[in-house]
Write a protein that holds these residues in place. Structure first.
Motif, PDB file in Angstrom:
ATOM      1  N   TYR A   1       3.136   2.574  12.094  1.00 40.35           N
ATOM      2  CA  TYR A   1       2.032   2.869  13.015  1.00 40.35           C
ATOM      3  C   TYR A   1       1.351   4.178  12.598  1.00 40.35           C
ATOM      4  CZ  TYR A   1      -0.021   2.940  17.806  1.00 40.35           C
ATOM      5  OH  TYR A   1      -0.849   2.917  18.902  1.00 40.35           O
ATOM      6  N   ARG A  34      -3.222   0.742  30.973  1.00 42.29           N
ATOM      7  CA  ARG A  34      -2.725   1.957  30.356  1.00 42.29           C
ATOM      8  C   ARG A  34      -1.472   2.463  31.061  1.00 42.29           C
ATOM      9  NH1 ARG A  34      -3.106   1.203  26.566  1.00 42.29           N
ATOM     10  NH2 ARG A  34      -2.902   3.312  25.762  1.00 42.29           N
ATOM     11  N   PHE A  35      -0.331   1.937  30.691  1.00 37.59           N
ATOM     12  CA  PHE A  35       0.927   2.450  31.228  1.00 37.59           C
ATOM     13  C   PHE A  35       2.050   2.276  30.213  1.00 37.59           C
ATOM     14  CE2 PHE A  35       4.490   3.291  33.923  1.00 37.59           C
ATOM     15  CZ  PHE A  35       3.988   4.074  34.949  1.00 37.59           C
ATOM     16  N   PRO A  44       9.149   2.958  14.741  1.00 36.44           N
ATOM     17  CA  PRO A  44       8.823   1.789  15.554  1.00 36.44           C
ATOM     18  C   PRO A  44       9.839   0.681  15.287  1.00 36.44           C
ATOM     19  CG  PRO A  44       7.195   2.093  13.791  1.00 36.44           C
ATOM     20  CD  PRO A  44       8.275   3.103  13.568  1.00 36.44           C
ATOM     21  N   LEU A  97       3.702   9.361  23.196  1.00 32.95           N
ATOM     22  CA  LEU A  97       3.850   9.854  21.819  1.00 32.95           C
ATOM     23  C   LEU A  97       3.158  11.202  21.666  1.00 32.95           C
ATOM     24  CD1 LEU A  97       3.051   6.512  19.889  1.00 32.95           C
ATOM     25  CD2 LEU A  97       5.270   7.327  20.688  1.00 32.95           C
ATOM     26  N   ASP A 153      10.144   3.865  18.913  1.00 27.80           N
ATOM     27  CA  ASP A 153       8.983   3.293  19.605  1.00 27.80           C
ATOM     28  C   ASP A 153       9.233   1.803  19.806  1.00 27.80           C
ATOM     29  OD1 ASP A 153       6.534   2.185  20.320  1.00 27.80           O
ATOM     30  OD2 ASP A 153       5.369   3.406  18.922  1.00 27.80           O
ATOM     31  N   GLY A 191      -0.286   4.889  29.048  1.00 29.14           N
ATOM     32  CA  GLY A 191      -0.045   4.137  27.816  1.00 29.14           C
ATOM     33  C   GLY A 191       1.066   4.832  27.046  1.00 29.14           C
ATOM     34  N   SER A 192       1.725   4.108  26.135  1.00 23.44           N
ATOM     35  CA  SER A 192       2.779   4.821  25.402  1.00 23.44           C
ATOM     36  C   SER A 192       2.175   5.760  24.365  1.00 23.44           C
ATOM     37  CB  SER A 192       3.814   3.862  24.811  1.00 23.44           C
ATOM     38  OG  SER A 192       3.265   3.086  23.799  1.00 23.44           O
ATOM     39  N   ASP A 193       0.904   5.584  24.013  1.00 22.94           N
ATOM     40  CA  ASP A 193       0.259   6.576  23.143  1.00 22.94           C
ATOM     41  C   ASP A 193       0.280   7.963  23.790  1.00 22.94           C
ATOM     42  OD1 ASP A 193      -0.230   4.660  21.237  1.00 22.94           O
ATOM     43  OD2 ASP A 193      -2.377   4.496  21.616  1.00 22.94           O
ATOM     44  N   SER A 242       1.669  -2.595  27.745  1.00 24.90           N
ATOM     45  CA  SER A 242       0.468  -3.174  27.148  1.00 24.90           C
ATOM     46  C   SER A 242       0.698  -4.544  26.535  1.00 24.90           C
ATOM     47  CB  SER A 242      -0.073  -2.253  26.055  1.00 24.90           C
ATOM     48  OG  SER A 242      -0.497  -1.037  26.599  1.00 24.90           O
ATOM     49  N   LYS A 243       1.844  -4.744  25.909  1.00 22.43           N
ATOM     50  CA  LYS A 243       2.047  -5.978  25.165  1.00 22.43           C
ATOM     51  C   LYS A 243       2.832  -7.001  25.989  1.00 22.43           C
ATOM     52  CE  LYS A 243       0.461  -3.319  21.746  1.00 22.43           C
ATOM     53  NZ  LYS A 243       0.910  -2.122  21.043  1.00 22.43           N
ATOM     54  N   TYR A 266       1.087   8.028  14.486  1.00 21.61           N
ATOM     55  CA  TYR A 266       2.059   9.132  14.421  1.00 21.61           C
ATOM     56  C   TYR A 266       1.549  10.266  13.538  1.00 21.61           C
ATOM     57  CZ  TYR A 266       5.172   5.208  15.714  1.00 21.61           C
ATOM     58  OH  TYR A 266       5.739   4.114  16.287  1.00 21.61           O
ATOM     59  N   ALA A 285       7.561  -0.524  21.482  1.00 18.24           N
ATOM     60  CA  ALA A 285       6.401  -1.221  22.042  1.00 18.24           C
ATOM     61  C   ALA A 285       6.606  -2.740  22.066  1.00 18.24           C
ATOM     62  CB  ALA A 285       5.143  -0.872  21.237  1.00 18.24           C
ATOM     63  N   TYR A 286       7.411  -3.250  21.110  1.00 18.80           N
ATOM     64  CA  TYR A 286       7.576  -4.703  20.993  1.00 18.80           C
ATOM     65  C   TYR A 286       8.992  -5.179  21.316  1.00 18.80           C
ATOM     66  CZ  TYR A 286       3.127  -4.072  18.700  1.00 18.80           C
ATOM     67  OH  TYR A 286       1.831  -3.718  18.428  1.00 18.80           O
ATOM     68  N   THR A 344       6.049   0.257  26.406  1.00 18.21           N
ATOM     69  CA  THR A 344       4.689   0.119  26.935  1.00 18.21           C
ATOM     70  C   THR A 344       4.571  -1.170  27.745  1.00 18.21           C
ATOM     71  OG1 THR A 344       2.361  -0.155  26.371  1.00 18.21           O
ATOM     72  CG2 THR A 344       3.930  -0.961  24.750  1.00 18.21           C
TER      73      THR A 344
HETATM   74  C1  LIG Z   1       0.542  -0.968  20.791  1.00 21.22           C
HETATM   75  C2  LIG Z   1       1.459   0.085  20.294  1.00 21.22           C
HETATM   76  C3  LIG Z   1       1.648   1.280  20.997  1.00 21.22           C
HETATM   77  C4  LIG Z   1       0.732   1.751  22.069  1.00 21.22           C
HETATM   78  O1  LIG Z   1       0.774   1.146  23.226  1.00 21.22           O
HETATM   79  P1  LIG Z   1      -0.069   1.662  24.450  1.00 21.22           P
HETATM   80  O2  LIG Z   1       0.965   1.714  25.516  1.00 21.22           O
HETATM   81  O3  LIG Z   1      -1.103   0.642  24.682  1.00 21.22           O
HETATM   82  O4  LIG Z   1      -0.629   3.026  24.182  1.00 21.22           O
HETATM   83  C5  LIG Z   1       2.599   2.165  20.544  1.00 21.22           C
HETATM   84  N1  LIG Z   1       3.306   1.920  19.434  1.00 21.22           N
HETATM   85  C6  LIG Z   1       3.143   0.810  18.711  1.00 21.22           C
HETATM   86  C7  LIG Z   1       3.942   0.597  17.478  1.00 21.22           C
HETATM   87  C8  LIG Z   1       2.193  -0.130  19.114  1.00 21.22           C
HETATM   88  O5  LIG Z   1       1.981  -1.207  18.362  1.00 21.22           O
END
Ligand SMILES: *Cc1c(COP(=O)(O)O)cnc(C)c1O
Length: 348
Positions: free
Chosen positions: A110, A218-219, A152, A89, A181, A84-86, A209-210, A113, A183-184, A207
């Motif tokens: 977020y 979890r990647f 982010p 981080l 970050d 996961g990207s967590d 995830s989204k 952090y 993620a989106y 990530t």
């Molecule tokens: C969802 C999200 C993540 C985490 O994503 P994972 O890969 O599921 O751990 C990281 N940063 C932001 C801003 C997010 O919204």
């Protein structure tokens, strides 16, 4: 108890969005993708299961690094895989920020952090976004023992995005590395990937995830210059990505046609959701992500969140001191969004 480090006892701990198990909610609270992942993912994971899980996985997830490198146009040794990207981080924070040092993040953004800083015994400085969600020079101001800045982009909860040129300016002035970050970013009009080659100080996390509909797998991964990646490798768990995740993630990033089709659908529904919310009087913010942020000038929002939940629809209610509150609603399917809008209409 006297067992724990004082910073652990003092801290609240990060609380993720509600994850009710079982299928009784329309879940629009943690920005998951409402559609199934590329069918290639299931096939790839099946093939690994067929071979068995007796052996340790590749510690660096080489298959993913090679494929992602081709897709993104970067060298594999510029990529670090994470659980996961967590996890990414966490690795970056542990590697760069020590006790009594500082990290910086924008506000509201977020919350994780800050938690990562607390775990290190470090402090977090929050720099408020401007009212139009731009970011002032204060974000790049010098500060003793500032070791890492997080940004982010697109931001959560606002869904707003800064331009790469602006981010490069801020990074060049910052006295420390900047983790963007993303993620989106797959839902946005642009991203900062090309900045990584231009500045050693800029790192980009992504990530699956989204945008790839794989939150359960979890990647995530980091793109940074290789001299940084080599240091981060020292900090990570030896096998931080498992064999199923490596195979599934590689198949997912390989299927760019799936990504493009999914993105187009999400963006279409996002437009309908934002328009519907504005019609209900919300001050909905223009979004570049797979969720929209909805303050309301008059209506109290916590009761709305509660009522939606009682009716089986889960959204995120957030209240930011100095900023007020809002409902953050993930872009679900058209049917899910219609159900949410219809219910809200009866409440307002
Ligand atoms: C969802 C999200 C993540 C985490 O994503 P994972 O890969 O599921 O751990 C990281 N940063 C932001 C801003 C997010 O919204």
């Amino acid at each position: 108890m006297a067992y724990f480090r004082p910073e652990i006892e003092r801290m609240q701990g990060y609380v993720p969005g509600e994850q009710p198990q079982g299928g009784k909610f329309i879940k629009l609270n943690t920005n998951e993708n409402p559609y199934p992942a590329s069918p290639a993912v299931k096939q790839a994971i099946g093939a690994v299961l067929e071979r068995g899980l007796a052996r340790y996985p590749d510690p660096l997830g080489g298959a993913f690094r090679r494929r992602a490198g081709e897709v993104l146009g970067v060298d594999p040794d510029w990529i670090l895989c994470g659980n996961g990207s967590d996890d990414i981080l966490t690795i970056v924070t542990r590697a760069l920020v020590g006790e009594h040092e500082w990290l910086r993040l924008p506000y509201p953004s977020y919350i994780l952090y800050k938690t990562l800083g607390q775990l290190q015994g470090a402090s977090a400085e929050e720099v408020a976004f401007e009212r139009d969600w731009s970011l002032s020079e204060k974000f790049a101001a010098p500060r003793a023992d500032l070791k890492l800045a997080f940004l982010p982009n697109p931001n959560s909860p606002s869904g707003t995005i800064l331009r790469p040129e602006r981010i490069l300016e801020l990074a060049e002035r910052l006295p420390c590395p900047l983790l963007v970050d993303e993620a989106y970013a797959d839902f946005a009009e642009w991203n900062c990937l090309s900045l990584v080659a231009r500045s050693e100080k800029i790192m980009v996390s992504r990530t699956l995830s989204k945008s790839y509909a794989l939150a359960g797998l979890r990647f995530g991964f980091l793109v940074a210059q290789p001299q940084l990646i080599r240091e981060f490798v020292k900090v990570k768990d030896s096998y931080n990505v498992d064999a199923l995740a490596i195979a599934g993630a590689t198949a997912a990033i390989d299927d760019q046609a799936w990504l493009a089709a999914n993105r187009a659908q999400i963006l279409k529904t996002r437009g309908r959701l934002a328009e519907g919310m504005r019609r209900l009087g919300f001050a909905t913010v223009e979004s570049q992500a797979n969720f929209v942020w909805n303050p309301h000038p008059e209506v109290p929002l916590r009761p709305l969140y509660e009522q939606l939940k009682a009716n089986g629809i889960l959204v995120r209610y957030m209240d930011y001191s100095g900023w007020g509150d809002g409902l953050r609603i993930s872009v679900g399917t058209d049917d899910q969004i219609d159900a949410c809008l219809t219910l809200l209409k009866t409440m307002i």
